[in-house]
Design a protein around this motif. Structure first.
Motif, PDB file in Angstrom:
ATOM      1  N   UNK B   1      22.265  -6.457  -0.584  1.00 44.77           N
ATOM      2  CA  UNK B   1      21.178  -7.329  -1.019  1.00 44.77           C
ATOM      3  C   UNK B   1      19.818  -6.703  -0.714  1.00 44.77           C
ATOM      4  N   UNK B   2      18.931  -6.757  -1.677  1.00 48.08           N
ATOM      5  CA  UNK B   2      17.532  -6.462  -1.389  1.00 48.08           C
ATOM      6  C   UNK B   2      16.760  -7.720  -1.738  1.00 48.08           C
ATOM      7  N   UNK B   3      15.726  -7.968  -1.013  1.00 51.39           N
ATOM      8  CA  UNK B   3      14.909  -9.136  -1.357  1.00 51.39           C
ATOM      9  C   UNK B   3      13.464  -8.827  -0.998  1.00 51.39           C
ATOM     10  N   UNK B   4      12.610  -9.743  -1.380  1.00 49.69           N
ATOM     11  CA  UNK B   4      11.177  -9.574  -1.121  1.00 49.69           C
ATOM     12  C   UNK B   4      10.830  -9.870   0.335  1.00 49.69           C
ATOM     13  N   UNK B   8      12.818  -9.891   7.214  1.00 48.76           N
ATOM     14  CA  UNK B   8      14.240  -9.934   7.529  1.00 48.76           C
ATOM     15  C   UNK B   8      14.708  -8.613   8.115  1.00 48.76           C
ATOM     16  N   UNK B   9      15.386  -8.697   9.251  1.00 49.93           N
ATOM     17  CA  UNK B   9      15.965  -7.502   9.857  1.00 49.93           C
ATOM     18  C   UNK B   9      17.379  -7.360   9.305  1.00 49.93           C
ATOM     19  N   UNK B  10      17.505  -6.694   8.151  1.00 43.29           N
ATOM     20  CA  UNK B  10      18.813  -6.507   7.530  1.00 43.29           C
ATOM     21  C   UNK B  10      19.713  -5.685   8.438  1.00 43.29           C
ATOM     22  N   UNK B  11      21.015  -5.823   8.262  1.00 40.78           N
ATOM     23  CA  UNK B  11      21.957  -5.010   9.041  1.00 40.78           C
ATOM     24  C   UNK B  11      21.886  -3.568   8.543  1.00 40.78           C
ATOM     25  N   UNK B  12      21.863  -2.619   9.451  1.00 39.20           N
ATOM     26  CA  UNK B  12      21.937  -1.222   9.019  1.00 39.20           C
ATOM     27  C   UNK B  12      23.389  -0.873   8.666  1.00 39.20           C
ATOM     28  N   UNK B  14      25.762   0.940   9.985  1.00 39.01           N
ATOM     29  CA  UNK B  14      26.799   0.808  10.999  1.00 39.01           C
ATOM     30  C   UNK B  14      27.047  -0.668  11.341  1.00 39.01           C
ATOM     31  N   UNK B  15      25.984  -1.443  11.423  1.00 39.47           N
ATOM     32  CA  UNK B  15      26.139  -2.884  11.686  1.00 39.47           C
ATOM     33  C   UNK B  15      26.931  -3.543  10.556  1.00 39.47           C
ATOM     34  N   UNK B  16      26.641  -3.146   9.331  1.00 39.41           N
ATOM     35  CA  UNK B  16      27.389  -3.715   8.192  1.00 39.41           C
ATOM     36  C   UNK B  16      28.872  -3.378   8.265  1.00 39.41           C
ATOM     37  N   UNK B  18      30.551  -2.717  10.958  1.00 41.93           N
ATOM     38  CA  UNK B  18      31.118  -3.484  12.074  1.00 41.93           C
ATOM     39  C   UNK B  18      31.364  -4.939  11.661  1.00 41.93           C
ATOM     40  N   UNK B  19      30.381  -5.510  10.975  1.00 42.72           N
ATOM     41  CA  UNK B  19      30.498  -6.912  10.550  1.00 42.72           C
ATOM     42  C   UNK B  19      31.640  -7.079   9.546  1.00 42.72           C
ATOM     43  N   UNK B  20      31.763  -6.126   8.630  1.00 44.13           N
ATOM     44  CA  UNK B  20      32.837  -6.193   7.639  1.00 44.13           C
ATOM     45  C   UNK B  20      34.201  -6.043   8.316  1.00 44.13           C
TER      46      UNK B  20
END
Lengths: 166, 166
Positions: B1-4, B8-12, B14-16, B18-20
């Motif tokens: 996701x990209x947004x305006x 927002x501190x999006x997941x980087x 590696x975080x993504x 890990x979350x997945x």
């Protein structure tokens, strides 16, 4: 529990504490994310995950069977979920041109807009619940452990009892 | 996701990942344990957990409110679950003698017997999915991480949105 079964390798105290902590954390986090998404996006976490998957696919479109595999859910649960997403106008289904029996799920513009609106709140909730609380060492460890567990539960062998094959 | 949304501190990456991995592991394990328990004990994992809690309580009896708190579920979900357990003869409810509005849930002898029969298979499934796959260091780390996440989601402050208070 005690039982007569002598062969059972019961969990020792530390294993029991770890397992209970796993159960508590996963139950509480799922509840927390569901509440947050119901409030901000009018949908449960599982549905939100489906929209995320579709948003990352080429042309925001995926085969239903592939979507079930990536979401780790059964086909019937996916059908039910996509039907609900269709009712909200966030997704639609169409027959697959190359395979008469196949269906694609497609993220609509409305679905994409809903995702854009609700993503910042969702990411903040995930960050606050997990990443902001763990050291970078713990984050790395969590990723490794979860990959090991997930891989173990997805054996490659034919006939494996996987949700998306049911 | 990209947004305006710039804040927002999006997941980087590696975080993504890990979350997945977390999402995949938890979805797959819940499905796996549900299947195993449905097959061996004719009940889903959440119901089984309630019987375990009751089996460990004095006189195999707990206040419904306490049972909901320990199981990390809402009161309405607990009521529904205990009603189903009653239909199977595995649990029963009675009014609390010391509090007119309170209710106790009690594990029946049949419920205890069902638990004894199904516990070895359940423990084997948990061990195979988690403990047999992780080093003792990873097991320790998993326990620590899950305790941190669970504690963060159960703030002591008044008005906290906890499942069992709903």
């Amino acid at each position: 529990m005690t039982t007569q079964n002598e062969d059972t390798r019961w969990l020792n105290d530390e294993e029991q504490r770890t397992w209970l902590a796993y159960l508590h954390a996963t139950m509480l986090l799922e509840d927390h994310l569901d509440r947050q998404l119901q409030r901000d996006a009018k949908m449960p976490h599982v549905y939100y995950g489906l929209l995320v998957q579709l948003s990352q696919a080429p042309h925001r479109r995926m085969r239903m069977t592939e979507l079930a595999r990536q979401a780790k859910i059964t086909r019937s649960r996916l059908s039910h979920a996509v039907a609900r997403l269709e009712q909200h106008g966030w997704a639609r289904r169409e027959d697959c041109p190359s395979d008469k029996r196949g269906q694609n799920a497609i993220l609509t513009d409305e679905g994409y807009a809903t995702l854009q609106q609700s993503a910042p709140g969702h990411v903040a909730a995930v960050r606050q619940a997990i990443f902001d609380r763990l050291t970078s060492e713990q984050q790395k460890s969590l990723g490794e452990i979860m990959r090991i567990i997930a891989e173990g539960l997805q054996p490659n062998e034919a006939g494996a009892d996987l949700p998306w094959l049911r």
